[in-house]
Design a protein around this motif. Structure first.
Motif, PDB file in Angstrom:
ATOM      1  N   SER A  61      35.671  45.330  51.502  1.00  0.00           N
ATOM      2  CA  SER A  61      36.413  46.101  52.507  1.00  0.00           C
ATOM      3  C   SER A  61      37.902  45.757  52.480  1.00  0.00           C
ATOM      4  O   SER A  61      38.649  46.202  53.334  1.00  0.00           O
ATOM      5  CB  SER A  61      35.869  45.818  53.915  1.00  0.00           C
ATOM      6  OG  SER A  61      36.164  44.486  54.305  1.00  0.00           O
ATOM      7  N   SER A  62      38.322  44.968  51.487  1.00  0.00           N
ATOM      8  CA  SER A  62      39.681  44.427  51.524  1.00  0.00           C
ATOM      9  C   SER A  62      40.573  44.954  50.399  1.00  0.00           C
ATOM     10  O   SER A  62      41.253  45.980  50.570  1.00  0.00           O
ATOM     11  CB  SER A  62      39.615  42.902  51.497  1.00  0.00           C
ATOM     12  OG  SER A  62      38.797  42.463  50.414  1.00  0.00           O
ATOM     13  N   PHE A  63      40.554  44.336  49.246  1.00  0.00           N
ATOM     14  CA  PHE A  63      41.507  44.633  48.165  1.00  0.00           C
ATOM     15  C   PHE A  63      41.061  43.837  46.952  1.00  0.00           C
ATOM     16  O   PHE A  63      40.235  42.915  47.075  1.00  0.00           O
ATOM     17  CB  PHE A  63      42.924  44.168  48.575  1.00  0.00           C
ATOM     18  CG  PHE A  63      42.964  42.698  48.846  1.00  0.00           C
ATOM     19  CD1 PHE A  63      42.567  42.192  50.071  1.00  0.00           C
ATOM     20  CD2 PHE A  63      43.304  41.790  47.839  1.00  0.00           C
ATOM     21  CE1 PHE A  63      42.505  40.820  50.300  1.00  0.00           C
ATOM     22  CE2 PHE A  63      43.255  40.416  48.058  1.00  0.00           C
ATOM     23  CZ  PHE A  63      42.857  39.938  49.306  1.00  0.00           C
ATOM     24  N   SER A  64      41.625  44.136  45.787  1.00  0.00           N
ATOM     25  CA  SER A  64      41.525  43.211  44.655  1.00  0.00           C
ATOM     26  C   SER A  64      42.861  42.501  44.553  1.00  0.00           C
ATOM     27  O   SER A  64      43.901  43.075  44.915  1.00  0.00           O
ATOM     28  CB  SER A  64      41.237  43.959  43.352  1.00  0.00           C
ATOM     29  OG  SER A  64      42.411  44.637  42.917  1.00  0.00           O
ATOM     30  N   ASN A  65      42.868  41.278  44.078  1.00  0.00           N
ATOM     31  CA  ASN A  65      44.129  40.524  43.974  1.00  0.00           C
ATOM     32  C   ASN A  65      45.185  41.297  43.206  1.00  0.00           C
ATOM     33  O   ASN A  65      46.376  41.224  43.501  1.00  0.00           O
ATOM     34  CB  ASN A  65      43.870  39.171  43.293  1.00  0.00           C
ATOM     35  CG  ASN A  65      43.089  38.232  44.193  1.00  0.00           C
ATOM     36  OD1 ASN A  65      43.291  38.218  45.408  1.00  0.00           O
ATOM     37  ND2 ASN A  65      42.195  37.455  43.613  1.00  0.00           N
ATOM     38  N   TRP A  66      44.749  42.034  42.230  1.00  0.00           N
ATOM     39  CA  TRP A  66      45.670  42.808  41.393  1.00  0.00           C
ATOM     40  C   TRP A  66      46.464  43.817  42.230  1.00  0.00           C
ATOM     41  O   TRP A  66      47.647  44.062  41.951  1.00  0.00           O
ATOM     42  CB  TRP A  66      44.835  43.518  40.308  1.00  0.00           C
ATOM     43  CG  TRP A  66      45.593  44.409  39.387  1.00  0.00           C
ATOM     44  CD1 TRP A  66      46.190  44.065  38.211  1.00  0.00           C
ATOM     45  CD2 TRP A  66      45.825  45.816  39.564  1.00  0.00           C
ATOM     46  NE1 TRP A  66      46.777  45.169  37.646  1.00  0.00           N
ATOM     47  CE2 TRP A  66      46.565  46.253  38.447  1.00  0.00           C
ATOM     48  CE3 TRP A  66      45.485  46.741  40.545  1.00  0.00           C
ATOM     49  CZ2 TRP A  66      46.976  47.577  38.299  1.00  0.00           C
ATOM     50  CZ3 TRP A  66      45.886  48.065  40.396  1.00  0.00           C
ATOM     51  CH2 TRP A  66      46.623  48.466  39.287  1.00  0.00           C
ATOM     52  N   GLN A  67      45.817  44.413  43.249  1.00  0.00           N
ATOM     53  CA  GLN A  67      46.436  45.559  43.950  1.00  0.00           C
ATOM     54  C   GLN A  67      47.787  45.253  44.630  1.00  0.00           C
ATOM     55  O   GLN A  67      48.793  45.882  44.292  1.00  0.00           O
ATOM     56  CB  GLN A  67      45.459  46.163  44.960  1.00  0.00           C
ATOM     57  CG  GLN A  67      44.382  47.028  44.307  1.00  0.00           C
ATOM     58  CD  GLN A  67      43.364  47.561  45.307  1.00  0.00           C
ATOM     59  OE1 GLN A  67      42.810  46.813  46.118  1.00  0.00           O
ATOM     60  NE2 GLN A  67      43.105  48.852  45.267  1.00  0.00           N
ATOM     61  N   PRO A  68      47.843  44.311  45.604  1.00  0.00           N
ATOM     62  CA  PRO A  68      49.149  44.062  46.230  1.00  0.00           C
ATOM     63  C   PRO A  68      50.173  43.485  45.256  1.00  0.00           C
ATOM     64  O   PRO A  68      51.371  43.779  45.361  1.00  0.00           O
ATOM     65  CB  PRO A  68      48.849  43.036  47.332  1.00  0.00           C
ATOM     66  CG  PRO A  68      47.394  42.915  47.426  1.00  0.00           C
ATOM     67  CD  PRO A  68      46.768  43.517  46.227  1.00  0.00           C
ATOM     68  N   PRO A  99      41.798  48.720  38.430  1.00  0.00           N
ATOM     69  CA  PRO A  99      41.216  49.266  37.187  1.00  0.00           C
ATOM     70  C   PRO A  99      39.732  48.939  37.017  1.00  0.00           C
ATOM     71  O   PRO A  99      39.045  49.606  36.236  1.00  0.00           O
ATOM     72  CB  PRO A  99      42.052  48.613  36.077  1.00  0.00           C
ATOM     73  CG  PRO A  99      43.075  47.758  36.725  1.00  0.00           C
ATOM     74  CD  PRO A  99      42.935  47.817  38.208  1.00  0.00           C
ATOM     75  N   GLY A 100      39.238  47.911  37.716  1.00  0.00           N
ATOM     76  CA  GLY A 100      37.798  47.580  37.639  1.00  0.00           C
ATOM     77  C   GLY A 100      37.365  47.181  36.251  1.00  0.00           C
ATOM     78  O   GLY A 100      36.232  47.431  35.833  1.00  0.00           O
ATOM     79  N   ARG A 101      38.276  46.527  35.533  1.00  0.00           N
ATOM     80  CA  ARG A 101      37.979  46.159  34.145  1.00  0.00           C
ATOM     81  C   ARG A 101      36.731  45.292  34.042  1.00  0.00           C
ATOM     82  O   ARG A 101      36.570  44.350  34.795  1.00  0.00           O
ATOM     83  CB  ARG A 101      39.173  45.387  33.555  1.00  0.00           C
ATOM     84  CG  ARG A 101      40.434  46.239  33.404  1.00  0.00           C
ATOM     85  CD  ARG A 101      41.678  45.384  33.117  1.00  0.00           C
ATOM     86  NE  ARG A 101      42.902  46.205  33.212  1.00  0.00           N
ATOM     87  CZ  ARG A 101      44.000  45.849  33.873  1.00  0.00           C
ATOM     88  NH1 ARG A 101      44.072  44.702  34.506  1.00  0.00           N
ATOM     89  NH2 ARG A 101      45.055  46.656  33.900  1.00  0.00           N
ATOM     90  N   GLY A 128      40.000  38.447  47.099  1.00  0.00           N
ATOM     91  CA  GLY A 128      40.400  39.516  46.184  1.00  0.00           C
ATOM     92  C   GLY A 128      39.974  39.328  44.746  1.00  0.00           C
ATOM     93  O   GLY A 128      40.320  40.170  43.900  1.00  0.00           O
ATOM     94  N   ALA A 129      39.240  38.262  44.427  1.00  0.00           N
ATOM     95  CA  ALA A 129      38.912  37.962  43.024  1.00  0.00           C
ATOM     96  C   ALA A 129      38.592  39.243  42.251  1.00  0.00           C
ATOM     97  O   ALA A 129      37.623  39.941  42.565  1.00  0.00           O
ATOM     98  CB  ALA A 129      37.742  36.985  42.943  1.00  0.00           C
ATOM     99  N   ASP A 130      39.384  39.512  41.234  1.00  0.00           N
ATOM    100  CA  ASP A 130      39.226  40.769  40.491  1.00  0.00           C
ATOM    101  C   ASP A 130      37.805  40.927  39.947  1.00  0.00           C
ATOM    102  O   ASP A 130      37.260  42.033  39.904  1.00  0.00           O
ATOM    103  CB  ASP A 130      40.233  40.827  39.328  1.00  0.00           C
ATOM    104  CG  ASP A 130      41.677  40.969  39.815  1.00  0.00           C
ATOM    105  OD1 ASP A 130      41.879  41.284  41.018  1.00  0.00           O
ATOM    106  OD2 ASP A 130      42.602  40.773  39.001  1.00  0.00           O
ATOM    107  N   ALA A 131      37.197  39.805  39.532  1.00  0.00           N
ATOM    108  CA  ALA A 131      35.878  39.867  38.884  1.00  0.00           C
ATOM    109  C   ALA A 131      34.794  40.430  39.796  1.00  0.00           C
ATOM    110  O   ALA A 131      33.804  40.975  39.320  1.00  0.00           O
ATOM    111  CB  ALA A 131      35.465  38.477  38.400  1.00  0.00           C
TER     112      ALA A 131
END
Ligand code: PHB
Length: 388
Positions: free
Chosen positions: A143-150, A382-384, A127-130
Motif C-alpha cells: 500500500s506504500s511505494f517501492s524504494n525506486w519510486q521517490p 518497473p517491477g524487474r 519499499g524493498a524493490d524485490a
C-alpha cells in the motif's frame, strides 16, 4: 486449573455448543501487525497502526461486520529477528493476514516467509524493490511505494532544476541503496552526474565526517535517504554544519515526513519527492486529516496514509469474499485489482502489486510538507524480476 480458568473454559464450551454454525464461521479476523514499536522507526509504526485502525473503525471498514483482532509484534526494525518474529505470527498465532512492516530488511524476510506459508501480506511501508520484483507473489500486496519510486522522482526534479553534480548520502541497506539508485538513474538520464556516494550503516547517526566530505566536494545538490529519528538528526546536523545555506537538497520525502516538529527551523524550505503531501486540497484528504486528528490528537503523515490504505485494501478483499477470509485466492485477487481511494489520490496496483501513483514535489513550510506540483505522473515501479 484455577476457578476462573475452569469457569472460562466452561463458558467457551457452552458458547460454542449453543452458537449456530453460521455465526461461528463469523469468528474474528486475526490480523498480525508486525511493526516497529521501539528504535529509530518507532513513531512510523505508530502512525501506520493509527491509520489502519482509523479506517477499520469507519462505517464499512470491516465488511460483513467481521470484527478484527490484532496480534502485535514489535519487530524492532531488526532483520536478524525478522524470520522468528513473522513465524510466531504464522505458526503460533495462526493469523489470517499479516500487515507489516517499515524496514526493508525485515520486510524481505517476511515476504520469504509468507511465500512459503501462503498467508496474505499487506506491506504498509517497506519499499524493498524485490518485494514487488523477484519476490513478488499472489499473496503479497503493497500500500506504500517501492524504494525506486521517490528516489527516481527526486532525480527527475534535480535534473530539471539544472543541477549537474550530485552527492548521495544514505543508510547502507536496501532502502537507502535502492532510493539512491532510482535517483541516479533519473538524474544521469537528465544530464547530471553523481560524483560521490556516502553511506553509513543503519541506524547510525554519526554524520559529521560525511558532512565534512560534502563540504569538500561542493556538489550542486545533495540527495539523501533517512527516516524517523535518524532523519531528524541528519537535517539538524546538515544545518548545524552550515550546509543548508550552501548546498541545496532534493531528498526522498521520508527525510521530512513525520519529523518536522522535531526538525524545526533546520527543515524549512527543504524540497523532497513523495507520494503524499500534507496539504493536498481534496475532499478525501481533508476529511481524512480531520478524522485522524480528532481520533488520535496528532497530525497524520505519509505513514498514517499508508496504514489507512492497507486497511482499505484488506477491506476491498473482504468485501469480495463476503467476510470469509479463508477464501485466500479470491481475497488476494480482489486486493490486487482494487482501486484505492487514498488521501494521496486514487491509485491502483501494478501487475506486480505495487501502487502506480503520482509522486509529488513538496517543500517544507512550518510543520507541513506542502504540495509544489507533480514530479512524475502515475509512476509505476518497473517491477524487474517479477514473474506474475
Ligand atoms: C524501508 O526500510 O524500506 C524504509 C524505512 C523507512 C522509510 C521508508 C522506507 O521511511
Amino acid at each position: 486449573m484455577n476457578i476462573t480458568r475452569i469457569a472460562l473454559a466452561a463458558a467457551i464450551a457452552l458458547a460454542s455448543a449453543s452458537v449456530p454454525l453460521a455465526a461461528q464461521a463469523q469468528a474474528k479476523i486475526k490480523v498480525g501487525l508486525m511493526l516497529p514499536a521501539t528504535g529509530t522507526f518507532a513513531a512510523l509504526g505508530t502512525a501506520i497502526e493509527n491509520g489502519f485502525r482509523l479506517y477499520v473503525a469507519e462505517p464499512g471498514g470491516t465488511p460483513a461486520r467481521r470484527e478484527i483482532e490484532f496480534v502485535r509484534v514489535d519487530d524492532e526494525s531488526d532483520p536478524s529477528k525478522a524470520t522468528d518474529n513473522v513465524n510466531k505470527l504464522i505458526k503460533r498465532d495462526n493469523v489470517d493476514v499479516i500487515v507489516g512492516t517499515v524496514h526493508s530488511g525485515v520486510a524481505l524476510a517476511m515476504a520469504r516467509a509468507v511465500r512459503e506459508s501462503g498467508t496474505p501480506l499487506i506491506v504498509p511501508n517497506a519499499g524493498a524493490d524485490a518485494i514487488t520484483g523477484p519476490l513478488c507473489a499472489p499473496n503479497i500486496v503493497r500500500s506504500s511505494f517501492s524504494n525506486w519510486q521517490p528516489g527516481f522522482a527526486s532525480g527527475v526534479m534535480a535534473a530539471q532544476k539544472g543541477y549537474k553534480r550530485a552527492v548521495t548520502i544514505y543508510w547502507n541497506y536496501a532502502a537507502g541503496q535502492e532510493s539512491a539508485k532510482g535517483f541516479t538513474e533519473a538524474f544521469e538520464k537528465g544530464g547530471g552526474k553523481v560524483i560521490k556516494e556516502l553511506t553509513l550503516p543503519f541506524p547510525n547517526v554519526e554524520f559529521q565526517a560525511l558532512l565534512t566530505e560534502i563540504a569538500a566536494q561542493k556538489p550542486d545538490v545533495v540527495f539523501a535517504f533517512f527516516a524517523g529519528g535518524g532523519a531528524v538528526k541528519f537535517v539538524k546536523d546538515y544545518d548545524a554544519a552550515g550546509l543548508k545555506k550552501t548546498v541545496p537538497m532534493v531528498v526522498s520525502g521520508f527525510v521530512t515526513d513525520g519529523t518536522l516538529e522535531a526538525q524545526g527551523a533546520s527543515a524549512q524550505g527543504i524540497l523532497s519527492t513523495l507520494h503524499y503531501a500534507d496539504n493536498l486540497d481534496t475532499p478525501r484528504n481533508n476529511a481524512f486529516r480531520k478524522a485522524y486528528a480528532l481520533t488520535w490528537k496528532s497530525q497524520p503523515d505519509v505513514y498514517s496514509v499508508q496504514g489507512y490504505d492497507a486497511a482499505q485494501m484488506l477491506s476491498a478483499g473482504l468485501k469480495a469474499v463476503k467476510g470469509d477470509i479463508k477464501q485466500r485466492e479470491a481475497l488476494q485477487a480482489a486486493m490486487a485489482k482494487a482501486v484505492i481511494d487514498s488521501p494521496r489520490g486514487k491509485f491502483n496496483l501494478s501487475p506486480q502489486r505495487n501502487p502506480v501513483q503520482d509522486i509529488y514535489l513538496r517543500e517544507v513550510k512550518g510543520v507541513n510538507n506542502e504540495f509544489r506540483g507533480v514530479a512524475v505522473k502515475a509512476l509505476a515501479d518497473p517491477g524487474r524480476g517479477c514473474r506474475l
